[in-house]
Design an enzyme around this catalytic site. Structure first.
Site, PDB file in Angstrom:
ATOM      1  N   SER A   1       0.795  -1.220   0.000  1.00 51.99           N
ATOM      2  CA  SER A   1       0.000   0.000   0.000  1.00 51.99           C
ATOM      3  C   SER A   1       0.835   1.281   0.000  1.00 51.99           C
ATOM      4  O   SER A   1       0.544   2.234  -0.729  1.00 51.99           O
ATOM      5  CB  SER A   1      -0.870  -0.040   1.260  1.00 51.99           C
ATOM      6  OG  SER A   1      -1.559   1.147   1.456  1.00 51.99           O
TER       7      SER A   1
ATOM      8  N   GLU B   1      -5.981   3.685  -2.349  1.00 55.78           N
ATOM      9  CA  GLU B   1      -5.212   4.934  -2.436  1.00 55.78           C
ATOM     10  C   GLU B   1      -4.996   5.354  -3.896  1.00 55.78           C
ATOM     11  O   GLU B   1      -4.848   6.546  -4.187  1.00 55.78           O
ATOM     12  CB  GLU B   1      -3.877   4.808  -1.689  1.00 55.78           C
ATOM     13  CG  GLU B   1      -3.984   4.548  -0.196  1.00 55.78           C
ATOM     14  CD  GLU B   1      -4.583   5.691   0.634  1.00 55.78           C
ATOM     15  OE1 GLU B   1      -4.529   6.849   0.171  1.00 55.78           O
ATOM     16  OE2 GLU B   1      -5.138   5.413   1.714  1.00 55.78           O
TER      17      GLU B   1
ATOM     18  N   HIS C   1       3.657 -13.352  -0.197  1.00 57.95           N
ATOM     19  CA  HIS C   1       3.276 -14.752  -0.064  1.00 57.95           C
ATOM     20  C   HIS C   1       2.295 -15.164  -1.138  1.00 57.95           C
ATOM     21  O   HIS C   1       2.347 -16.289  -1.650  1.00 57.95           O
ATOM     22  CB  HIS C   1       2.669 -15.001   1.320  1.00 57.95           C
ATOM     23  CG  HIS C   1       2.416 -16.449   1.576  1.00 57.95           C
ATOM     24  ND1 HIS C   1       1.216 -17.063   1.271  1.00 57.95           N
ATOM     25  CD2 HIS C   1       3.222 -17.429   2.062  1.00 57.95           C
ATOM     26  CE1 HIS C   1       1.293 -18.343   1.586  1.00 57.95           C
ATOM     27  NE2 HIS C   1       2.497 -18.585   2.060  1.00 57.95           N
TER      28      HIS C   1
ATOM     29  N   LYS D   1       8.146 -22.902  -4.578  1.00 57.89           N
ATOM     30  CA  LYS D   1       7.526 -21.668  -5.068  1.00 57.89           C
ATOM     31  C   LYS D   1       8.440 -20.948  -6.062  1.00 57.89           C
ATOM     32  O   LYS D   1       7.982 -20.159  -6.877  1.00 57.89           O
ATOM     33  CB  LYS D   1       7.193 -20.753  -3.884  1.00 57.89           C
ATOM     34  CG  LYS D   1       6.124 -21.357  -2.968  1.00 57.89           C
ATOM     35  CD  LYS D   1       6.011 -20.607  -1.638  1.00 57.89           C
ATOM     36  CE  LYS D   1       4.935 -21.238  -0.751  1.00 57.89           C
ATOM     37  NZ  LYS D   1       4.923 -20.647   0.625  1.00 57.89           N
TER      38      LYS D   1
END
Lengths: 371, 371, 371, 371
Positions: free
Chosen positions: C104, C136, C301, C342
């Site tokens: 953010s 925002e 993540h 991952k």
């Protein structure tokens, strides 16, 4: 709004005061402009100035550096004799005395070339470095440091004689070469000390009598290495003093330790009192003082403490990744130094929260190396 | 599983190898047991041992400290004369030489009382501290340091003469008191130096001739302050050397600087070569060496470097909040020191990633102060 | 060397193995070259590549980004129908699916303009952002965010209705404006939901039936704001999905909360299951997957977890200032993600330890915006 | 002082204002007292209160926790019907609604047992956790997590199917077991959803109609696992809601993703709007609100944002190692939340700068588990 619970509505949708005049909106780079493509360092800095977070701190650091470099006072001819002790530009005008501090790891890294650029061109006036920041500069003239990885395993490296510094390694042979280079020099330094002792007798320790100090030791290293890739070479050449009060805390200390056996019953002595007088006097003599401090610990405190002698620096740029929560001097914000009188209350100052190598090349390119 | 896309299913539900025998499950405190209520320090440490993250590192630090404290070797009577140089317990058995390092802020904090406890009871054998870690101990005998806030404004504090150290402040009057206390002492030290110079003439700088070094200077401070709340007092009393190669980097440096004007044409000299020989010799003479290093920077490197002289410490506990990504020695993991030979490859070691004051009271309570 | 004590001499002056062939010396910028003056972004990156510490990580990040952008596979005409699901360039060749994550605060900062540049020119293929990173962006189309200071006092700001985000502030009126803008839109969205429920009856929750999800909600915001300064506008325009599973965690959540009172007995529903299928499917369909993750927490993540569905990303760039010692996913190195599948074990990857705004403008200028 | 240069003397030896009355001297543990030996948790906290740095913050955190726990208001019988919505003690008196937030890694660690202790004894009233903080609690009921090392190599772990979380590992078989446990439960949940859709038709999405949300999904997990070692079991049992708006961001998300294939054409829907209403309503109904937030990111912001709905929490304890310089919410000090109205301007609050596992066992032992 009638459907919203009052408690929450009042809290969330509270009216705000008008924004004060002169408030600066946050904005970034305008990519519709051609200079946003493969920008120059100055273009980047201009685009970061109102970006917020640390980007704006980077731009502020550049602005402060430019301001401290640009300041000029009176011409030397307008000054009384006793006022002629600070730093002057080539035309004889007073200018800022810039204190540059850096930690050992920066000399281990390729930033050494950037630091050398600054001293080669007399862009700073005094240096404070940790012991590794002295010896690694000399050692790099003898053999290179290599790229490695943070995760390289210590026991395997030790077996091969590879000493790790973050994601770099120094082969132990480099220290052997350094020892070979140092031994005759230490012999020579001891000889000079003995000569002075013999000559001055009971006054051998007095002020004004030649005596080894860290800064004189370092100046000699710079002279003897005689190598244009060296930071210390240029410091010697350009008469930029290099302070390192804990000079024995590293490989030079190892060599001095070994040398005590060879030198016995004589022993080199390196005095740290004369150097504290020297750096404090530089600070007191400075017309304006600027700090550029790369990293934390001893080197940061030492520059700040020197600037207390003149009731505070006029400009301060800190770049480091330390934090204040541990009450360390390393992590302290400039505002803590203001409480001590080490930075003037009205001095322009900034702390850039960043590891140095990430950001200092950009800063130097946009300031010292902009032309 | 037939409904699951193969690619994802194979990746997510891949079979794992059996867990190796002896693998330790992660678990925490059993709150059904009475000792989980208002636990003692040891209960807490026992409950943290297999907790993972840094809790298990805290327990490991305690275990290592206990191990280094418990080690005993031969009786002194079994050793040759030349082997009788390390640390012995009161009954004459060889024991570990423990090097304790701490930074200035810890002496500013209430941890000073914990550090004093360790030296009062001869639980450590040598100390390395930064300059502030020396002078603030003495100054606290003259007047207290006070609680404050990290956010206290620097310019307002400066107006009142309050010097901020993290969330603490030291009134500037404390430094004035320190100056008053120091001046006559520095006069006396200079007198002694002059006497030695006069007596020894051209040999005044030789090894073995009395000469001020940081550790001797500090020992004298401890003797003169003669105050049981002081760390340095007990170090003097218990013959625990305190090393601080950059002793001039703080208020003592200010006083020495001022004193150069008063002393002229004489000048105190403080030699750092003799001290590097002293700490390295202690390291070489130690039968086993243990490090407990609280904080980073100079004090961390200095202990590690000394332990290189014996090809590595046998136990190492680091507690600090530094990180390795900046390639600083401050943030380096013990594994980096292994690559240099500063910690033995098979030495039990741990780094607790924590600000010291959060965790050291608990650790001391569960180890040094457990009985 | 005969004078040196053996123990210390052997440890300090141990011979090292020859440096392996191909070892890369550390070096920095050559200031004798003209391009070292006010360098371009690419010049700087070239000068940082072998600098060590994080400078070399920045250069590595640029190289990885260029590699993931440059990769091309087969032409679409060579593929079976069922294989035609990933990302193709304009000429029909397979290319990397690039997942961009940001927190953010970056949208609050001027980096928003940089992020918009990337989506405006279709340089990335999917976005994961935290809730504030969505709202925002819209709010900035209604009124600006302003520069402030980290030390600005909370209680004083609250009185004025100024909400602080680091060294920036958002006047509370901006949220009031956002509420005015959102209410009619939420009404409309609810109406569409009700229509679908009426139309589909008991099947209204089934797969394939229109249902609000975070990504569809966000796409609608981008469409309605219809403003070229907006990241979300361009994502809508260029069909770049934006994922934000915790969409309610911020001002949008406040508005949705308020709206539940207005909407009663109806209620908007936003489903997060359909979105996890959507992002995981994108990952599985990608021919090659690249991650560029700015910051930590959920957004980091979420991208990593999606890439597990294809057994790992092919390239990964992390930029954040998190640390691994707290065992958080936020601070985990790429190597931890490799253990989970991952990131592929042989994937080129780097973590740049830096606050994003310090370094991302430089990186983008040297890569995405280099031409 | 006459010998000292004026400029330096005035700066260094400036007189300070008298210390304000009530100023608190810094001091530590008195080791002459018997309770300084193997101290209890409370003894340690008492000894840390005026220690400065973070030690005093730890003590402040304990004091705040005790204060929020001790607060009592009116008896329920004195309240109007519509006022009877907050938290009451067993005797019917109003008490603080305590919001506890934690990140996933803490459930992976042995702190899970401490967190379970808190909910088992109804010591907190609502929980916000990240997705991993939900699923790892269940998975630990099926098979253990093991101790490992931060430096364990990712590619080797992947080959063995060991997933690393900091210095712990979870065998991949644990996730296979979790999948086996989840599939029938997801089938059942979908069946219930379908039943409701069938029963309620076009009103199936309306407020008040049964609909899956993260908190209801989590409550069901707690019920089904039926295992006294589980945090979620006790939350279910004690009606403590657990919020996790991004519930799909982890292994549960993987299972939900897989289940979409099995369930087709049906699909589970998990709505996050109903949950934001639920947590915000709890906040508005609370008589007093206290926050205990362990870690950063989503869980920190979510609790703060909920407390905005009541114009700020009355007490706040943050424990994390985030820093404010990156303008992240994760690293923001309580003072930033005050600017937003998320903490009341006069609320007692503290941030402990520490990794949680280092300090939370001590804090809990001295507060929640002191009796």
């Amino acid at each position: 709004m009638s459907d919203i619970p009052n408690l929450a509505g009042d809290a969330v949708l509270m009216k705000s005061d008008p924004v004060p005049e002169g408030s600066l909106p946050v904005f970034g780079i305008d990519y519709s402009k051609p200079e946003s493509r493969n920008s120059t360092a100055r273009d980047l800095i201009d685009g970061m100035r109102y970006m917020g977070i640390q980007a704006s701190s980077v731009a502020e650091a550049c602005d402060i550096i430019e301001e401290m470099r640009a300041w000029r006072g009176k011409h030397i001819s307008e000054l009384e004799e006793h006022e002629r002790k600070g730093t002057f530009d080539e035309e004889g005008y007073q200018k800022t005395t810039i204190f540059l501090g850096y930690t050992s790891n920066l000399i281990s890294s390729g930033l050494r070339d950037t630091l050398r650029f600054l001293v080669q061109h007399k862009m700073v006036d005094a240096i404070v470095a940790s012991a590794g920041g002295i010896e690694e500069d000399i050692i790099k003239c003898l053999a290179p440091t290599y790229m490695s990885e943070f995760a390289a395993k210590g026991s395997e490296l030790r077996e091969k004689g590879m000493n790790r510094i973050g994601n770099m390694v120094v082969p132990n042979d480099n220290y052997c070469k350094f020892e070979e280079w140092m031994v005759p020099l230490l012999d020579k330094m001891l000889e000079e000390q003995n000569d002075n002792a013999a000559k001055n007798g009971k006054d051998a320790l007095d002020a004004g009598t030649p005596f080894w100090t860290p800064s004189k030791f370092i100046d000699r290293l710079g002279k003897e290495i005689n190598n244009e890739t060296s930071v210390l070479y240029w410091c010697h050449k350009n008469k930029i003093p290099v302070f390192s009060p804990a000079l024995t805390d590293g490989s030079i200390g190892d060599m001095l330790f070994f040398h005590t056996f060879k030198a016995s019953p004589h022993q080199l002595r390196i005095d740290i009192v004369e150097d504290i007088r020297k750096i404090n006097t530089m600070s007191m003599n400075s017309f304006k003082a600027g700090m550029i401090i790369l990293g934390g610990g001893l080197i940061k405190h030492h520059i700040c403490n020197a600037c207390l002698m003149r009731n505070g620096a006029d400009w301060a740029v800190y770049i480091n990744s330390g934090q204040e929560f541990d009450a360390s001097d390393a992590g302290a914000r400039p505002d803590e130094a203001i409480s001590w009188g080490k930075i003037k209350a009205d001095a322009r100052n900034v702390k850039v929260y960043s590891e140095v190598s990430v950001v200092f090349p950009l800063i130097v390119s946009a300031t010292f190396a902009s032309k």
